[in-house]
Scaffold this motif. Structure first.
Motif, mmCIF file in Angstrom:
data_model
loop_
_atom_site.group_PDB
_atom_site.id
_atom_site.type_symbol
_atom_site.label_atom_id
_atom_site.label_comp_id
_atom_site.label_asym_id
_atom_site.label_seq_id
_atom_site.Cartn_x
_atom_site.Cartn_y
_atom_site.Cartn_z
ATOM 1 N N ILE A 70 43.731 31.092 23.082
ATOM 2 C CA ILE A 70 43.408 29.790 21.974
ATOM 3 C C ILE A 70 43.259 29.867 20.518
ATOM 4 O O ILE A 70 44.695 29.890 19.922
ATOM 5 C CB ILE A 70 42.698 28.864 22.721
ATOM 6 C CG1 ILE A 70 42.904 28.075 23.458
ATOM 7 C CG2 ILE A 70 42.722 27.783 21.740
ATOM 8 C CD1 ILE A 70 40.813 27.835 24.593
ATOM 9 N N ALA A 71 43.025 31.255 20.469
ATOM 10 C CA ALA A 71 42.921 30.934 18.923
ATOM 11 C C ALA A 71 44.562 31.815 18.623
ATOM 12 O O ALA A 71 44.803 32.369 17.287
ATOM 13 C CB ALA A 71 41.722 32.656 18.602
ATOM 14 N N PHE A 72 44.737 32.885 19.758
ATOM 15 C CA PHE A 72 46.001 33.706 18.969
ATOM 16 C C PHE A 72 47.099 32.380 19.530
ATOM 17 O O PHE A 72 47.899 32.785 18.240
ATOM 18 C CB PHE A 72 45.955 34.740 20.592
ATOM 19 C CG PHE A 72 47.635 35.076 20.260
ATOM 20 C CD1 PHE A 72 48.107 35.859 19.595
ATOM 21 C CD2 PHE A 72 48.695 34.908 21.960
ATOM 22 C CE1 PHE A 72 49.373 36.140 19.335
ATOM 23 C CE2 PHE A 72 50.317 35.358 21.560
ATOM 24 C CZ PHE A 72 50.614 35.889 20.031
ATOM 25 N N GLU A 73 47.014 31.407 19.998
ATOM 26 C CA GLU A 73 48.590 30.188 20.046
ATOM 27 C C GLU A 73 48.270 29.248 18.762
ATOM 28 O O GLU A 73 48.868 29.312 18.521
ATOM 29 C CB GLU A 73 47.790 30.002 20.895
ATOM 30 C CG GLU A 73 48.326 30.078 22.375
ATOM 31 C CD GLU A 73 50.219 30.928 22.607
ATOM 32 O OE1 GLU A 73 51.045 30.221 21.429
ATOM 33 O OE2 GLU A 73 50.023 31.621 22.849
ATOM 34 N N TYR A 74 46.428 29.567 18.439
ATOM 35 C CA TYR A 74 46.221 28.600 17.260
ATOM 36 C C TYR A 74 47.234 29.520 15.889
ATOM 37 O O TYR A 74 47.518 29.074 15.115
ATOM 38 C CB TYR A 74 44.899 28.263 16.810
ATOM 39 C CG TYR A 74 44.077 27.402 16.025
ATOM 40 C CD1 TYR A 74 44.261 25.959 16.018
ATOM 41 C CD2 TYR A 74 44.030 28.374 14.471
ATOM 42 C CE1 TYR A 74 44.025 25.513 14.784
ATOM 43 C CE2 TYR A 74 43.726 27.322 13.682
ATOM 44 C CZ TYR A 74 43.769 26.176 13.524
ATOM 45 O OH TYR A 74 42.676 25.652 12.625
ATOM 46 N N GLU A 75 46.649 30.265 15.936
ATOM 47 C CA GLU A 75 47.073 31.169 14.500
ATOM 48 C C GLU A 75 48.223 31.525 14.458
ATOM 49 O O GLU A 75 48.956 32.000 13.530
ATOM 50 C CB GLU A 75 46.921 32.972 14.646
ATOM 51 C CG GLU A 75 47.224 33.441 12.749
ATOM 52 C CD GLU A 75 46.600 35.471 13.101
ATOM 53 O OE1 GLU A 75 47.322 35.860 12.661
ATOM 54 O OE2 GLU A 75 45.962 35.392 14.070
ATOM 55 N N LYS A 79 49.606 29.444 11.341
ATOM 56 C CA LYS A 79 49.766 30.219 10.221
ATOM 57 C C LYS A 79 47.936 30.486 9.809
ATOM 58 O O LYS A 79 48.289 30.739 8.115
ATOM 59 C CB LYS A 79 50.216 29.675 9.118
ATOM 60 C CG LYS A 79 51.591 29.090 9.788
ATOM 61 C CD LYS A 79 52.311 31.338 10.435
ATOM 62 C CE LYS A 79 54.236 30.738 11.169
ATOM 63 N NZ LYS A 79 53.688 30.121 12.310
ATOM 64 N N LYS A 80 47.365 30.191 10.525
ATOM 65 C CA LYS A 80 45.622 30.563 10.094
ATOM 66 C C LYS A 80 44.527 31.273 11.092
ATOM 67 O O LYS A 80 44.559 31.013 11.848
ATOM 68 C CB LYS A 80 44.889 29.469 9.317
ATOM 69 C CG LYS A 80 44.900 28.484 9.443
ATOM 70 C CD LYS A 80 44.443 27.022 8.461
ATOM 71 C CE LYS A 80 44.741 25.793 9.057
ATOM 72 N NZ LYS A 80 43.918 24.126 8.229
ATOM 73 N N ASP A 81 43.804 31.457 10.452
ATOM 74 C CA ASP A 81 42.517 32.317 11.478
ATOM 75 C C ASP A 81 41.567 30.759 11.882
ATOM 76 O O ASP A 81 41.033 29.583 11.420
ATOM 77 C CB ASP A 81 41.585 32.899 11.059
ATOM 78 C CG ASP A 81 40.328 33.751 11.724
ATOM 79 O OD1 ASP A 81 40.528 33.917 12.528
ATOM 80 O OD2 ASP A 81 39.151 33.700 10.745
ATOM 81 N N MET A 82 41.834 31.154 12.963
ATOM 82 C CA MET A 82 41.092 29.986 13.747
ATOM 83 C C MET A 82 39.308 29.595 13.665
ATOM 84 O O MET A 82 38.968 28.316 13.531
ATOM 85 C CB MET A 82 41.325 30.191 15.317
ATOM 86 C CG MET A 82 40.179 28.267 15.902
ATOM 87 S SD MET A 82 41.313 28.068 17.259
ATOM 88 C CE MET A 82 39.987 28.137 18.920
ATOM 89 N N THR A 83 39.166 31.325 13.641
ATOM 90 C CA THR A 83 37.856 31.074 13.649
ATOM 91 C C THR A 83 37.656 30.178 11.676
ATOM 92 O O THR A 83 36.148 30.098 11.681
ATOM 93 C CB THR A 83 37.192 32.602 13.474
ATOM 94 O OG1 THR A 83 37.122 33.553 14.565
ATOM 95 C CG2 THR A 83 35.812 32.692 13.344
ATOM 96 N N THR A 84 37.764 30.976 10.915
ATOM 97 C CA THR A 84 38.312 30.747 9.473
ATOM 98 C C THR A 84 38.168 28.991 9.269
ATOM 99 O O THR A 84 37.330 28.086 8.762
ATOM 100 C CB THR A 84 38.591 31.061 8.683
ATOM 101 O OG1 THR A 84 38.869 32.808 9.012
ATOM 102 C CG2 THR A 84 38.623 30.685 7.437
#
Length: 338
Positions: A70-75, A79-84
């Motif tokens: 999910i984080a990979f797709e989100y980025e 165009k930004k880091d999902m954790t941030t």
């Protein structure tokens, strides 16, 4: 996209333990669509006031590997880091849960260890809980990830933040020299170790802590269980009573944690949760760490031990001691009432 590469690399870091059966409360979902989940999380973050419920629903009901995708797709999409992005959208205890879920188990443990040794003073309870309850394989993985994340050796940081016999015990455990379990039961060695523990402690004046550390940190867990049974044929006290009589402070807590985890790791975590929710409110850090770190390992068994020990379910107890989005996130990870 360095972060994307890092996320994909994380998939190889997840450890299911390999050898021990797992009893998770969080499982991979079928019909998993990381792009759809990423889009829903993006919308939830951008919603006025933030749609915490959607974020909780998705992240607490996906496996570690699925959250990584999910984080990979989100980025790729945002165009930004999902954790941030999550850090900017959430706050307080629910933020701690969600950010914990975005790490692999080893990364989460490494972060918690680092946090326990940050700044002035040391959070010995966290150090003891993690170092004394993790398997040799888990500790080896934590060390590797700790080095990658913080460019430092875990052994060095532990040595720099602790002292005396307590430091010697933690260092011995972190060095991961424990024997692998064997199909051959060595009764002579069992008897020898039981006698050595007795002669290094209860039998003499003062305690030969070095002998205790060597046996407790180097022998396999099945071997030690037999040693503790045999020990009572030499000593008038069982191993836990002997520890309480012989040593004090953090060293006593560490030895007792080891013995409790050798005997029943899930009961140990159930007791820690029970202690953290005694009286009014809850020690959020402890509750968060145990539920996040065990939800894909053995939280189902921890739930069962908690109910046996307290006569009340973990779900019910967490409901009583927490509130709001934090409560919703924890209850979702616990996965049901008993």
């Amino acid at each position: 996209m360095a972060l994307v590469a890092e996320y994909l690399k994380q998939l190889t870091l997840t450890h299911t333990g390999g050898k021990d059966p797992t009893f998770p409360t969080v499982h991979p979902i079928r019909d998993f669509d990381p792009s759809r989940d990423a889009a829903r999380i993006d919308t939830a973050i951008k919603t006025k006031g933030v749609d915490e419920q959607t974020i909780i629903d998705i992240l607490t009901r996906r496996s570690c590997d699925q959250r990584t995708y999910i984080a990979f797709e989100y980025e790729k999409m945002a165009k930004k880091d999902m954790t941030t992005a999550l850090k900017g959208a959430l706050s307080g205890s629910v933020e701690a849960v969600m950010l914990g879920l975005m790490k692999t188990p080893a990364q989460y443990d490494a972060s918690e260890l680092k946090g326990s040794m940050k700044g002035l003073g040391t959070d010995e309870e966290t150090l003891i809980e993690i170092v004394c309850s993790r398997s040799t394989q888990e500790l080896a993985e934590i060390k590797k990830v700790y080095r990658e994340m913080f460019k430092k050796e875990l052994e060095k940081d532990v040595a720099g933040d602790t002292s005396g016999d307590f430091a010697k015990l933690l260092m011995a455990l972190v060095q991961t020299k424990r024997d692998e379990p064997s199909n051959v039961v060595d009764y002579e060695k069992i008897d020898h170790d039981a006698q050595a523990l007795y002669e290094a402690g209860v039998k003499r004046k003062g305690t030969d802590v070095v002998t205790w550390i060597a046996i407790m940190s180097e022998r396999s867990v099945p071997h030690l269980r037999r040693v503790f049974d045999r020990y009572t044929s030499y000593s008038p006290y069982d191993i836990k009573e002997s520890i309480r009589k012989e040593v004090k402070g953090d060293l006593e807590k560490s030895f007792l944690t080891l013995v409790e985890c050798f005997e029943n790791r899930q009961l140990y975590f159930a007791s820690r949760l029970s202690e953290a929710m005694k009286g009014k409110g809850a020690k959020d850090k402890v509750v968060t760490r145990i539920i996040v770190s065990r939800c894909e390992v053995d939280l189902m068994k921890v739930r069962s031990e908690f109910k046996k020990q307290n006569g009340k379910s973990l779900y019910h107890t967490v409901s009583d001691h927490t509130k709001g989005d934090y409560q919703k996130a924890l209850l979702s990870l616990i996965g049901g009432d008993d």
